[in-house]
Scaffold this active site. Sequence first.
Site, PDB file in Angstrom:
ATOM      1  CG  HIS A   5      -1.707  -1.236   1.417  1.00 31.07           C
ATOM      2  ND1 HIS A   5      -2.947  -1.471   0.872  1.00 31.07           N
ATOM      3  CD2 HIS A   5      -1.371  -2.378   2.083  1.00 31.07           C
ATOM      4  CE1 HIS A   5      -3.358  -2.672   1.219  1.00 31.07           C
ATOM      5  NE2 HIS A   5      -2.415  -3.252   1.949  1.00 31.07           N
ATOM      6  CD  GLU A  27       8.826  11.900 -15.293  1.00 27.50           C
ATOM      7  OE1 GLU A  27       7.867  12.616 -14.981  1.00 27.50           O
ATOM      8  OE2 GLU A  27       9.955  12.355 -15.512  1.00 27.50           O
ATOM      9  CE  LYS A  60      11.793  19.043 -10.902  1.00 29.28           C
ATOM     10  NZ  LYS A  60      10.550  19.405 -11.578  1.00 29.28           N
TER      11      LYS A  60
END
Length: 470
Positions: free
Chosen positions: A156, A290, A283
Amino acid sequence: MAKLWGGRFSKNTNELVDAFNASIDFDKRLYHEDIRGSIAHASMLAKCGIIPAQDGEKIVAGLKDILKDIEAGNFKFEVALEDIHMNIEARLTERIGQAGARLHTARSRNDQVALDMHMYMKREVAEIAELLIQFEAALLSVAKKHSKTLMPGYTHLQRAQPITFAHHLLAYFNMLQRDFRRLQGVWEGADMMPLGAGAIAGTTFPIDRFDVAEQLNFGKVYSNSMDAVSDRDYVIEFLSFASILMMHMSRLSEEICLWSSTEFGFIELDDAFATGSSMMPQKKNPDIAELVRGKTGRVYGHLQAMLVTAKGLPLTYNKDLQEDKEGFFDAVDTIKFALAVYRDMILTMTVNVDKMQQAVSKDFSNATDLADYLVRKGLPFRQAHEVVGKCVAYAIHNGKFLPEITLEEYKTFSDLFEADLLQALQPENCVASRKSYGGPAFSENEKQFAAGEKVLQAQQEILQDLQQRL
Ligand code: ARG
């Protein structure tokens, strides 16, 4: 431009029809297989006395020249000639005359395209098998380096029980082994020779389909001409394999994204495998992970498209089947890219061992071990679960973790607790004692490393066998 099938027509095809009907823009990828298949067909026709031997030789030589031209970039593909089959055949006849016009005896584009696709798929399956093995090997080697690196395992997405990074990576290694097995199944479907089925109902000429199969290294020959030209199971099987592989890689991608976030900080991707932001100077984004996750949707789409395309088709060939190619080719490119880039990305990433260790020390993932401790002291598990649940609630309430609670405090929950409970709470011990078969214990993982090496060796042998059967 005159059509090879123009005899019964009295008008030229509408331009839009030419453009819509043509597959040459994408099926030119099959040129190598188309030529190899035609050479085998022509040789067989000559051997069986269906065309003159001299014509057979001319065809073979002409096709070899065309192959050279295509490879040198000296071949102009014509949309008006529709597809790779007619582009090559038209050029052949243009060059060698009458003999070229005999090539299509006892053959249809329906069995020809099926042959090309089977051969092409075998070649790609072998290349994908090689990349898959390399990716598996990369995972195994990183796992071996982190046989002692502790981290929380999650259910979970909540910290569950301590494991090692090795155990986590080995889970993916196991998934990929199943992908390899499925890929072998794809090979079986592709290794079946359709030529000689003609358009639908075979041919009146005394062809030898087994000779063609032998020339082209096929293990089996379609035994029903109608099945041979309408079967696309092998494409669907490939796309199923590709979808499941991408699903595995997408799950890993999601973890790479999570792990490389500041919140987790478990790994850092090498600068060569990450990208920056055009606006935010700080960044470092996991774009590759992705993209693999994103491209998974598109591979699923190709599987879905093919299933839907095939579902309503009456036997046998229908032009709808031309739609089998673009999605298949795209899936091939996508998974080859994904496997190659992942292999290198995994090998070059930095694993923040301390960050993982810290995560597993400052949490409650050792709670099950405390319950198991009480079970070993004689308490039934369900009661032990209840007791430790109360200990956890107490610890949370007091802003502590389980090892920070004193023995006196523990005694208020159960008098079975002794000083040795601290041992049971150490993450190293939690992992080391999970020795059940397939568990994360260091000793178990060592066995899995050895088994993994054997699997890779066996896969390598299978790959060599496939390469010899191309
Ligand atoms: N370009 C076609 C395809 O990819 C080849 C077969 C065409 N057959 C036909 N009867 N029109 O499916």
